[in-house]
Design a protein around this motif. Structure first.
Motif, PDB file in Angstrom:
ATOM      1  N   GLY A   1      11.416  32.046 -28.681  1.00  0.00           N
ATOM      2  CA  GLY A   1      11.912  31.659 -29.991  1.00  0.00           C
ATOM      3  C   GLY A   1      11.722  30.201 -30.336  1.00  0.00           C
ATOM      4  O   GLY A   1      12.339  29.709 -31.294  1.00  0.00           O
ATOM      5  N   PHE A   2      10.835  29.495 -29.596  1.00  0.00           N
ATOM      6  CA  PHE A   2      10.663  28.058 -29.821  1.00  0.00           C
ATOM      7  C   PHE A   2       9.200  27.677 -30.018  1.00  0.00           C
ATOM      8  O   PHE A   2       8.771  26.592 -29.611  1.00  0.00           O
ATOM      9  N   GLY A   3       8.432  28.564 -30.639  1.00  0.00           N
ATOM     10  CA  GLY A   3       7.067  28.220 -30.992  1.00  0.00           C
ATOM     11  C   GLY A   3       7.044  27.226 -32.142  1.00  0.00           C
ATOM     12  O   GLY A   3       8.076  26.984 -32.803  1.00  0.00           O
ATOM     13  N   PRO A   4       5.908  26.619 -32.413  1.00  0.00           N
ATOM     14  CA  PRO A   4       5.828  25.625 -33.487  1.00  0.00           C
ATOM     15  C   PRO A   4       6.318  26.139 -34.833  1.00  0.00           C
ATOM     16  O   PRO A   4       7.027  25.424 -35.555  1.00  0.00           O
ATOM     17  N   ALA A   5       5.962  27.372 -35.189  1.00  0.00           N
ATOM     18  CA  ALA A   5       6.381  27.910 -36.492  1.00  0.00           C
ATOM     19  C   ALA A   5       7.902  28.052 -36.557  1.00  0.00           C
ATOM     20  O   ALA A   5       8.534  27.708 -37.569  1.00  0.00           O
TER      21      ALA A   5
END
Length: 470
Positions: free
Chosen positions: A294-298
């Motif tokens: 849940g911590f991708g760039p998007a």
């Protein structure tokens, strides 16, 4: 390409003001460490780029520009990562790490973590609790190098076959890397310019900025350490269940160090709270790994509009090896550096004995680490000018491709290592009395410094300080 030309190229690629380059002063020339590659220029140019970009962001925040001086010898030694604890210089390499001769070449195995060592030995059909290095060497002599590489990759282990440059260049991964730039800085969402706190003339250029450092092995920690040296509040986030290597004592200078368990709902909630208040989020997970949590760039751009995300990988995000694990020593081996150093190409008769040899330091890690710091500062500068959320991407293999492009150094393998002592400093730390090298970028008005002592993981609460330097 010399170091000044390399700095100019890095700077222009990021779209930073060209007039700032006149404030950089680079001294010295290769060779400074025994190598046929321009490792000194690689160290000096990336360190200078990181420091100068931090100062340029400081200038945008209201402080005057300042001179950034980097001596090549100091920069190269800075990138050796040397340190001692209570007078002891740790041996960072496991007995089973290193090169193994195979039936048709060589393989390098990285066994510094127990699970990697045990996995490699089991792949050799040896008992991890009783095997010796000699037994491992005997087994490896029966393997074909590429077969072991593929079998190790299939099990998520870390081993690579030795290649020549021409073999790497002809491989699908080599071609994918050759098609990529040294780094990318991409706008990934809309956001207004962040309201950064104004900067006084006597404050380090990144004072008041908050950086989350979710990295573990060298390149990422080096980048976070550089950002801390220039004044940022850097929080190293470790998982309580994952191991670390002793170099964490050296790379944690100037950082907060907290535990957050991302396997739990509470841990992910804590990280979301930290990220919502961060200016920079640096991570070294394999492509897609952090996004799965849940911590991708998007996701981060939605959580904290205006944030700068920095992603580090071993082999980039393109090509069949994009999801492979890798460390500096393995990337050197796979890309052809170990073979080239052994042959001493361009060095003259007798310079190389033909046996593969590594570069004199983990320069792919170190230079990539400083590119992380550079990219973070450059993207924040762009964010202040243009708004938006940003994503910076770097990889060890792209740095390796760039290092090749700096050219070879005649006579480089024949020089002796310079003395470290003139560049060493000591400090108290949570690991013991720490001796390590001073930061090699000299800022004329606000010297780089690490006022926070290096501390073990979990020493600090996972919460931002209430003010700079608290």
């Amino acid at each position: 390409m010399n170091a000044s030309e390399a700095l100019d190229s890095i700077w222009r690629q990021a779209g930073l003001p060209v007039e700032a380059l006149q404030h950089a002063r680079l001294t010295g020339e290769d060779p400074v460490l025994p190598s046929s590659f321009a490792v000194g220029a690689a160290a000096q140019s990336t360190i200078a780029a990181a420091a100068l970009a931090a100062c340029e962001l400081g200038h945008l925040r209201g402080a005057g520009r300042q001179q950034v001086a980097v001596d090549m010898r100091h920069a190269a030694l800075d990138c050796t990562g040397w340190f001692s604890l209570d007078g002891r210089v740790p041996d960072l390499w496991d007995t089973f790490s290193g090169l193994y001769r195979c039936a048709d070449g060589w393989v390098r195995i990285h066994a510094n973590f127990a699970h990697h060592r045990e996995g490699a030995l089991r792949l050799m059909k040896l008992d991890p609790s009783a095997a010796t290095r000699a037994e491992a060497e005997a087994v490896m002599a029966t393997w074909h190098a590429r077969d072991f590489e593929d079998a190790a990759a299939a099990q998520g282990l870390v081993a690579t076959a030795l290649r020549r440059f021409d073999a790497w260049d002809a491989s699908p991964q080599g071609q994918a890397i050759a098609a990529q730039p040294l780094f990318t800085i991409e706008r990934i969402g809309d956001a207004p310019p962040l309201a950064l706190p104004p900067l006084r003339e006597d404050q380090r250029p990144l004072t008041g900025l908050r950086v989350l450092d979710l990295t573990r092995i060298l390149a990422g920690p080096v980048g976070g350490r550089a950002l801390a040296a220039y004044g940022a509040d850097v929080m190293l986030v470790n998982s309580p269940h994952l191991p670390n290597i002793e170099s964490i004592a050296e790379t944690s200078r100037g950082k907060l160090s907290a535990h957050v368990d991302l396997r739990t709902d509470a841990g992910r909630a804590t990280l979301r709270q930290l990220a919502a208040q961060a200016h920079v989020f640096v991570q070294g997970y394999r492509p897609g790994g952090i996004a799965a949590l849940g911590f991708g760039p998007a996701e981060l751009a939605r959580l904290a509009p205006g944030i700068v995300c920095v992603s580090l990988t071993a082999y980039g995000t393109q090509g069949p090896w994009a999801h492979r694990r890798g460390f500096d020593s393995l990337v050197q081996t796979a890309m052809g550096f170990n073979h080239a150093e052994g042959e001493g190409e361009g060095e003259g008769e007798g310079a190389g004995d033909g046996k593969p040899r590594p570069l004199p330091m983990q320069i792919l890690d170190e230079a990539t680490g400083y590119l992380i710091a550079f990219g973070a500062a450059a993207a924040l500068w762009r964010q202040q000018q243009e708004g938006g959320s940003w994503h910076v991407q770097v990889s060890l293999a792209q740095t390796g491709q760039w290092l090749r492009g700096l050219g070879r150094v005649p006579g480089g393998l024949s020089i002796a290592r310079p003395d470290l002592k003139p560049y060493a400093e000591t400090s108290d730390s949570g690991f013991g009395r720490l001796a390590a090298l001073r930061h090699s970028a000299q800022l004329s008005r606000t010297p780089a410094a690490w006022p926070r002592p290096s501390m073990p993981p979990g020493s600090h609460a996972p919460a931002w300080p209430t003010g700079p330097g608290q």
